[in-house]
Design a protein around this motif. Structure first.
Motif, PDB file in Angstrom:
ATOM      1  N   ARG A 271       1.060   4.108  -3.128  1.00 56.08           N
ATOM      2  CA  ARG A 271       0.780   5.539  -3.066  1.00 56.08           C
ATOM      3  C   ARG A 271       1.825   6.345  -3.818  1.00 56.08           C
ATOM      4  O   ARG A 271       1.490   7.297  -4.537  1.00 56.08           O
ATOM      5  CB  ARG A 271       0.702   5.999  -1.607  1.00 56.08           C
ATOM      6  N   LYS A 272       3.084   5.963  -3.682  1.00 56.73           N
ATOM      7  CA  LYS A 272       4.153   6.660  -4.403  1.00 56.73           C
ATOM      8  C   LYS A 272       4.039   6.403  -5.908  1.00 56.73           C
ATOM      9  O   LYS A 272       4.213   7.314  -6.724  1.00 56.73           O
ATOM     10  CB  LYS A 272       5.510   6.193  -3.882  1.00 56.73           C
TER      11      LYS A 272
ATOM     12  N   CYS B  16       0.831  -1.201   0.000  1.00 51.83           N
ATOM     13  CA  CYS B  16       0.000   0.000   0.000  1.00 51.83           C
ATOM     14  C   CYS B  16       0.867   1.253   0.000  1.00 51.83           C
ATOM     15  O   CYS B  16       0.588   2.223  -0.714  1.00 51.83           O
ATOM     16  CB  CYS B  16      -0.915  -0.032   1.211  1.00 51.83           C
ATOM     17  N   THR B  17       1.936   1.240   0.781  1.00 46.71           N
ATOM     18  CA  THR B  17       2.838   2.386   0.842  1.00 46.71           C
ATOM     19  C   THR B  17       3.532   2.599  -0.501  1.00 46.71           C
ATOM     20  O   THR B  17       3.630   3.737  -0.985  1.00 46.71           O
ATOM     21  CB  THR B  17       3.882   2.168   1.946  1.00 46.71           C
TER      22      THR B  17
ATOM     23  N   LYS C 293       1.361   5.727  -7.587  1.00 48.93           N
ATOM     24  CA  LYS C 293       0.201   6.442  -8.122  1.00 48.93           C
ATOM     25  C   LYS C 293       0.563   7.874  -8.450  1.00 48.93           C
ATOM     26  O   LYS C 293       0.145   8.411  -9.490  1.00 48.93           O
ATOM     27  CB  LYS C 293      -0.938   6.404  -7.103  1.00 48.93           C
ATOM     28  N   LYS C 294       1.344   8.525  -7.584  1.00 46.12           N
ATOM     29  CA  LYS C 294       1.778   9.900  -7.848  1.00 46.12           C
ATOM     30  C   LYS C 294       2.625   9.968  -9.116  1.00 46.12           C
ATOM     31  O   LYS C 294       2.462  10.881  -9.939  1.00 46.12           O
ATOM     32  CB  LYS C 294       2.562  10.440  -6.655  1.00 46.12           C
TER      33      LYS C 294
END
Length: 148
Positions: A57-58, A53-54, A60-61
């Motif tokens: 998130r990166k 998950c962590t 996705k950016k």
């Protein structure tokens, strides 16, 4: 709960353990098999899922930034200008729009984006960019009033 002796108090881990395990089981509720029922397996599975998950998130950016740049490049090429010239021309005109807003304009407001490319193109010609030597200045941009 009443404890009659100190060893019974120490042996009883109390409600803290219940809530700690419950938190892990709630996070593992969507997992399959023993990964959702067995605590020792569930805790490993949840830790791995949180790591993914962590990273996600990166990632996705990065993906969104790449998508915005592709959209801006496509819109700029449609109007006959390079992405670097567009970015530099807008910054020299003190038009500070981020990639997300420029991408939204390129997709949903093509006329507004065209006016931005015209302004950037005129500024590039005015400042004698090497890359802008073969680009024509649009007639709709009045250089003296708008640029400086």
């Amino acid at each position: 709960m009443v404890f009659l002796s100190l060893p019974l108090l120490i042996r009883s881990r109390g409600p803290d353990e219940f809530w700690r395990k419950r938190k892990i089981f709630m996070l593992a509720a969507h997992h399959l098999g023993r990964r959702r029922n067995c605590y020792s397996i569930a805790i490993r599975s949840v830790q791995r899922a949180l790591q993914y998950c962590t990273k996600g998130r990166k990632q996705k950016k990065e993906d969104m930034r790449e998508l915005w740049e592709h959209r801006i490049q496509a819109g700029a090429q449609e109007h006959g200008i390079n992405f670097q010239i567009l970015k530099e021309g807008l910054s020299r005109c003190n038009i500070f729009l981020n990639r997300k807003v420029l991408a939204e304009l390129a997709v949903w407001e093509p006329r507004s984006f065209k006016s931005l490319t015209d302004i950037a193109c005129a500024r590039a010609k005015q400042d004698h960019f090497r890359e802008a030597s073969n680009i024509e200045v649009p007639k709709s941009v009045y250089v003296r009033e708008l640029i400086k």
